[in-house]
Structure formats: C-alpha cells, structure tokens
Design an enzyme around this catalytic site. Structure first.
Site, PDB file in Angstrom:
ATOM      1  N   ASP A  45      -5.864  -4.274 -11.514  1.00 38.70           N
ATOM      2  CA  ASP A  45      -6.376  -3.635 -10.293  1.00 38.70           C
ATOM      3  C   ASP A  45      -6.410  -2.117 -10.461  1.00 38.70           C
ATOM      4  O   ASP A  45      -7.291  -1.445  -9.910  1.00 38.70           O
ATOM      5  CB  ASP A  45      -5.508  -4.013  -9.094  1.00 38.70           C
ATOM      6  CG  ASP A  45      -5.740  -5.444  -8.661  1.00 38.70           C
ATOM      7  OD1 ASP A  45      -6.861  -5.957  -8.858  1.00 38.70           O
ATOM      8  OD2 ASP A  45      -4.793  -6.071  -8.127  1.00 38.70           O
ATOM      9  N   GLY A  46      -5.443  -1.572 -11.213  1.00 42.58           N
ATOM     10  CA  GLY A  46      -5.412  -0.128 -11.476  1.00 42.58           C
ATOM     11  C   GLY A  46      -6.686   0.307 -12.202  1.00 42.58           C
ATOM     12  O   GLY A  46      -7.261   1.351 -11.898  1.00 42.58           O
ATOM     13  N   GLU A 123      -6.154   2.755  -0.072  1.00 41.15           N
ATOM     14  CA  GLU A 123      -5.470   3.477   0.997  1.00 41.15           C
ATOM     15  C   GLU A 123      -5.256   4.936   0.654  1.00 41.15           C
ATOM     16  O   GLU A 123      -5.447   5.359  -0.501  1.00 41.15           O
ATOM     17  CB  GLU A 123      -4.080   2.866   1.287  1.00 41.15           C
ATOM     18  CG  GLU A 123      -2.978   3.185   0.303  1.00 41.15           C
ATOM     19  CD  GLU A 123      -3.027   2.408  -0.981  1.00 41.15           C
ATOM     20  OE1 GLU A 123      -3.345   3.046  -2.020  1.00 41.15           O
ATOM     21  OE2 GLU A 123      -2.788   1.196  -0.988  1.00 41.15           O
ATOM     22  N   ASP A 150       9.156   9.230   6.845  1.00 37.15           N
ATOM     23  CA  ASP A 150       8.832   9.437   5.425  1.00 37.15           C
ATOM     24  C   ASP A 150       7.340   9.630   5.197  1.00 37.15           C
ATOM     25  O   ASP A 150       6.940  10.289   4.252  1.00 37.15           O
ATOM     26  CB  ASP A 150       9.309   8.235   4.596  1.00 37.15           C
ATOM     27  CG  ASP A 150      10.802   8.314   4.313  1.00 37.15           C
ATOM     28  OD1 ASP A 150      11.435   9.276   4.791  1.00 37.15           O
ATOM     29  OD2 ASP A 150      11.333   7.409   3.644  1.00 37.15           O
ATOM     30  N   ALA A 185       8.875   4.309   7.180  1.00 36.32           N
ATOM     31  CA  ALA A 185      10.204   4.688   7.666  1.00 36.32           C
ATOM     32  C   ALA A 185      10.160   5.777   8.739  1.00 36.32           C
ATOM     33  O   ALA A 185      10.595   6.914   8.517  1.00 36.32           O
ATOM     34  CB  ALA A 185      11.077   5.137   6.480  1.00 36.32           C
TER      35      ALA A 185
HETATM   36  P1  NAD Z   1       0.593  -0.128 -10.028  1.00 40.76           P
HETATM   37  O1  NAD Z   1       0.293  -0.435 -11.444  1.00 40.76           O
HETATM   38  O2  NAD Z   1       1.986   0.238  -9.635  1.00 40.76           O
HETATM   39  O3  NAD Z   1       0.046  -1.352  -9.148  1.00 40.76           O
HETATM   40  C1  NAD Z   1       0.644  -1.779  -8.060  1.00 40.76           C
HETATM   41  C2  NAD Z   1       0.312  -3.237  -7.798  1.00 40.76           C
HETATM   42  O4  NAD Z   1      -0.616  -3.257  -6.728  1.00 40.76           O
HETATM   43  C3  NAD Z   1      -0.309  -4.060  -8.933  1.00 40.76           C
HETATM   44  O5  NAD Z   1       0.392  -5.272  -9.022  1.00 40.76           O
HETATM   45  C4  NAD Z   1      -1.727  -4.313  -8.452  1.00 40.76           C
HETATM   46  O6  NAD Z   1      -2.243  -5.548  -8.902  1.00 40.76           O
HETATM   47  C5  NAD Z   1      -1.540  -4.318  -6.972  1.00 40.76           C
HETATM   48  N1  NAD Z   1      -2.723  -4.015  -6.181  1.00 40.76           N
HETATM   49  C6  NAD Z   1      -3.568  -2.962  -6.286  1.00 40.76           C
HETATM   50  N2  NAD Z   1      -4.535  -3.078  -5.357  1.00 40.76           N
HETATM   51  C7  NAD Z   1      -4.290  -4.222  -4.671  1.00 40.76           C
HETATM   52  C8  NAD Z   1      -4.925  -4.863  -3.583  1.00 40.76           C
HETATM   53  N3  NAD Z   1      -5.983  -4.333  -2.983  1.00 40.76           N
HETATM   54  N4  NAD Z   1      -4.384  -6.014  -3.111  1.00 40.76           N
HETATM   55  C9  NAD Z   1      -3.298  -6.544  -3.678  1.00 40.76           C
HETATM   56  N5  NAD Z   1      -2.641  -5.995  -4.701  1.00 40.76           N
HETATM   57  C10 NAD Z   1      -3.147  -4.836  -5.189  1.00 40.76           C
HETATM   58  O7  NAD Z   1      -0.311   1.049  -9.521  1.00 40.76           O
HETATM   59  P2  NAD Z   1      -1.823   1.269  -9.771  1.00 40.76           P
HETATM   60  O8  NAD Z   1      -2.333   0.235 -10.703  1.00 40.76           O
HETATM   61  O9  NAD Z   1      -2.009   2.703 -10.057  1.00 40.76           O
HETATM   62  O10 NAD Z   1      -2.380   0.953  -8.315  1.00 40.76           O
HETATM   63  C11 NAD Z   1      -2.252   1.858  -7.264  1.00 40.76           C
HETATM   64  C12 NAD Z   1      -1.985   1.032  -6.043  1.00 40.76           C
HETATM   65  O11 NAD Z   1      -0.634   0.622  -6.064  1.00 40.76           O
HETATM   66  C13 NAD Z   1      -2.128   1.798  -4.766  1.00 40.76           C
HETATM   67  O12 NAD Z   1      -3.444   1.813  -4.283  1.00 40.76           O
HETATM   68  C14 NAD Z   1      -1.173   1.059  -3.840  1.00 40.76           C
HETATM   69  O13 NAD Z   1      -1.841   0.128  -3.012  1.00 40.76           O
HETATM   70  C15 NAD Z   1      -0.263   0.288  -4.751  1.00 40.76           C
HETATM   71  N6  NAD Z   1       1.118   0.654  -4.456  1.00 40.76           N
HETATM   72  C16 NAD Z   1       1.893  -0.298  -3.918  1.00 40.76           C
HETATM   73  C17 NAD Z   1       3.187  -0.002  -3.547  1.00 40.76           C
HETATM   74  C18 NAD Z   1       4.032  -1.083  -2.940  1.00 40.76           C
HETATM   75  O14 NAD Z   1       3.551  -2.212  -2.824  1.00 40.76           O
HETATM   76  N7  NAD Z   1       5.253  -0.774  -2.521  1.00 40.76           N
HETATM   77  C19 NAD Z   1       3.710   1.279  -3.744  1.00 40.76           C
HETATM   78  C20 NAD Z   1       2.889   2.228  -4.296  1.00 40.76           C
HETATM   79  C21 NAD Z   1       1.572   1.914  -4.645  1.00 40.76           C
END
Ligand code: NAD
Length: 268
Positions: A45-46, A123, A150, A185
């Site tokens: 997805d990244g 997002e 936060d 938070a």
């Molecule tokens: P990353 O490699 O940490 O990926 C985070 C995870 O998010 C991966 O498992 C990916 O498959 C999943 N993901 C991404 N888009 C998704 C979607 N639309 N629906 C379901 N899962 C999805 O980081 P990255 O690859 O640079 O991706 C950035 C994304 O990581 C941001 O857009 C954000 O949504 C997500 N993120 C999630 C968290 C969390 O869940 N706590 C925290 C920070 C960022």
C-alpha cells in the site's frame, strides 16, 4: 494505451515490474512515465500511495492498480501469482474505472503569504512535538469546539481502513463523498471538552482548524509524507474536487476487501 509501473524497489517487486513491462510492450502497449493512462504499483500500500503522489498532476486521466509483493494490501490487491492474468486483462483494454473521493488540505500561514494545497488518498494528520495541539475547530464556518490533545486525523473513505481505523474511526464506503475527522488522544476534563466521537462531513462541509495559544510548529502528515510547518494560521480540509481512479479488471467489492484484510478467514 500508455502505462507506467512504480516498484517498491526490492528484488521481487523489480522482477515483477520488468516482466510486466516487457509483456505489455509485447502486447503493443506504450511505456510512458510522463502521461500514462494506467499506473501499476508493485509492492504494498505504501508503494501505491507513492504512485498516487507521483502521478497526482494527472489524476483526471490516470487510473491505478496495485500488485502486492508482501501481505495483501488494501490498494495493492493483485497477487504475484495473478500477474499473468492481469497482463492479459490490461492488454484487452479498455478497462472499467471506479472513482473514489480524496481529501484536499490547504495550509495557510499567518502573514497571508504562503498557501500550500495537498491531496491525500488516505488521510492527513496534524500533531506537534511541542506538547498538545490546541485548535479551534470550525465546521462550515461555525465554531464547533476547541480541541486540545495529541492531534487530529482527517481521512478519506478509502483511507478510513488505515490510520483512521486504528483511532476508532468508522469505516466509510468510498461511494460516499465524505471525509472523517477523528481525535488522537483528546484531553477531556472539567476544563477541556471535545465531542469525542468521529465526525463524518459530507462534500461542501469544510472543516477549518485554527491554532490558538502559544505558537507551535506542527507536524502535518499527508499520507506517508510528514513535514514541519510553523506560523500556521489555518488548515482547511474538505472533499477534493479531484478523484482517484482505480482500474477494475474483476469485481472486488469494498466490503469483501475489508473482510479479507481485517476479519479472519472462514476456514481458520
Ligand atoms: P506503513 O508501511 O507503516 O504502513 C502502514 C500499514 O497501513 C500497512 O500495513 C498498509 O498496508 C496499511 N494501509 C495503508 N493504507 C491502507 C488503507 N487505505 N486501508 C488499510 N490499510 C492500509 O506506512 P506506509 O506504507 O508509509 O503507509 C502510510 C500509511 O500508514 C498512512 O497513510 C496511514 O494510514 C498508515 N498509518 C497507520 C497507523 C496506524 O494504524 N496506527 C499509524 C501511522 C500511519
């Protein structure tokens, strides 16, 4: 038809990229990294987010499709084993296109000088490394609440299964043109009070965040990019007029994707 391929850059993804490129050229498709009709992301997805931002200037003509080389992705939903089938499907163009809404974020600075506009597929999040963020939150021009905590996350429907979900936000079907505001938070006590629930805003209901109190530098993330902003006057979020186009070569309904990504298999 013109196509381009964005690879995660690891050996497996690069190999699939090379195979797909060669086969599609053999089928008389043109490889064009400048104005492609179809962008294939190979990785996770990244990588898909990376491809979206790489071709953000031509969203009205470019469609996206994702092959995953790691675990099943939300956007990258074709497996390496299905690549051959996918190549044949692509070669049989034209393909079906499904459009999903995306988020527009506009950051304005205090002096009325700079204005930065971004589009997000998943997002935007706003945080700070200097204690809590404190914002006046306005919806459609009216003061709604003063947020202290936060940070805040503003997600698209297709991004509602990403960070938004981890924050307790709801999953929104991407046929709904909306954005979702979730708290990270929030401080809630006798002095500070926020709604506490995610808010789902329809198209044309603009959300404006206005920092108040001590001047802070904000960490604003748009999908996978994070940048520092100081001197921020307001952050405006709304459903963008642009949309993202997904190339569809088989039906894979949104709720099936949600189930396959987050709910255990029936036979486990
Ligand atoms: P990353 O490699 O940490 O990926 C985070 C995870 O998010 C991966 O498992 C990916 O498959 C999943 N993901 C991404 N888009 C998704 C979607 N639309 N629906 C379901 N899962 C999805 O980081 P990255 O690859 O640079 O991706 C950035 C994304 O990581 C941001 O857009 C954000 O949504 C997500 N993120 C999630 C968290 C969390 O869940 N706590 C925290 C920070 C960022």
């Amino acid at each position: 038809m013109k196509f381009a391929i964005v690879s995660k850059g690891d050996e497996r993804s690069n190999k699939i990229q090379a195979t797909m490129k060669q086969h599609l050229i053999d089928f008389d498709l043109e490889y064009d990294e400048t104005t492609p009709d179809l962008v294939i992301s190979v990785g996770g997805d990244g990588t898909f987010l990376e491809a979206f931002h790489q071709y953000i200037h031509c969203l009205s003509r470019t469609s996206f499709i994702g092959v995953h080389t790691g675990h099943l992705g939300f956007y990258a939903d074709w497996t390496p084993e299905e690549v051959e089938k996918l190549i044949i499907e692509i070669a049989k163009t034209p393909f079906q296109v499904v459009e999903y809404p995306i988020l527009e974020v506009t950051i304005r600075d205090q002096d009325g000088g700079e204005e930065n506009r971004f589009l997000a597929l998943n997002e935007a999040t706003i945080k700070t490394a200097e204690g809590s963020v404190v914002f006046d939150v306005e919806i459609k021009g009216s003061h709604f609440e003063t947020f202290r905590g936060d940070g805040l996350c503003i997600a698209t429907p297709s991004g509602s299964t990403a960070y938004n979900k981890a924050l307790g936000g709801g999953i929104i079907h991407p046929s709904l043109e909306a954005i979702q505001l979730t708290e990270i938070a929030s401080i809630n006590n006798r002095v500070f009070r926020t709604i506490g629930s995610p808010l789902i805003l329809p198209k044309h209901h603009t959300c404006m965040l206005k920092p108040i109190g001590q001047k802070k530098t904000f960490l604003i993330a748009v999908d996978h990019f994070t940048k520092n902003y100081s001197n921020v006057k307001s952050i405006q979020c709304r459903v963008a007029k642009e949309r993202v186009r997904f190339a569809r070569f088989r039906p894979f309904p949104f709720w099936d994707r949600v189930r396959d990504s987050f709910v255990a298999d029936d036979d486990v």
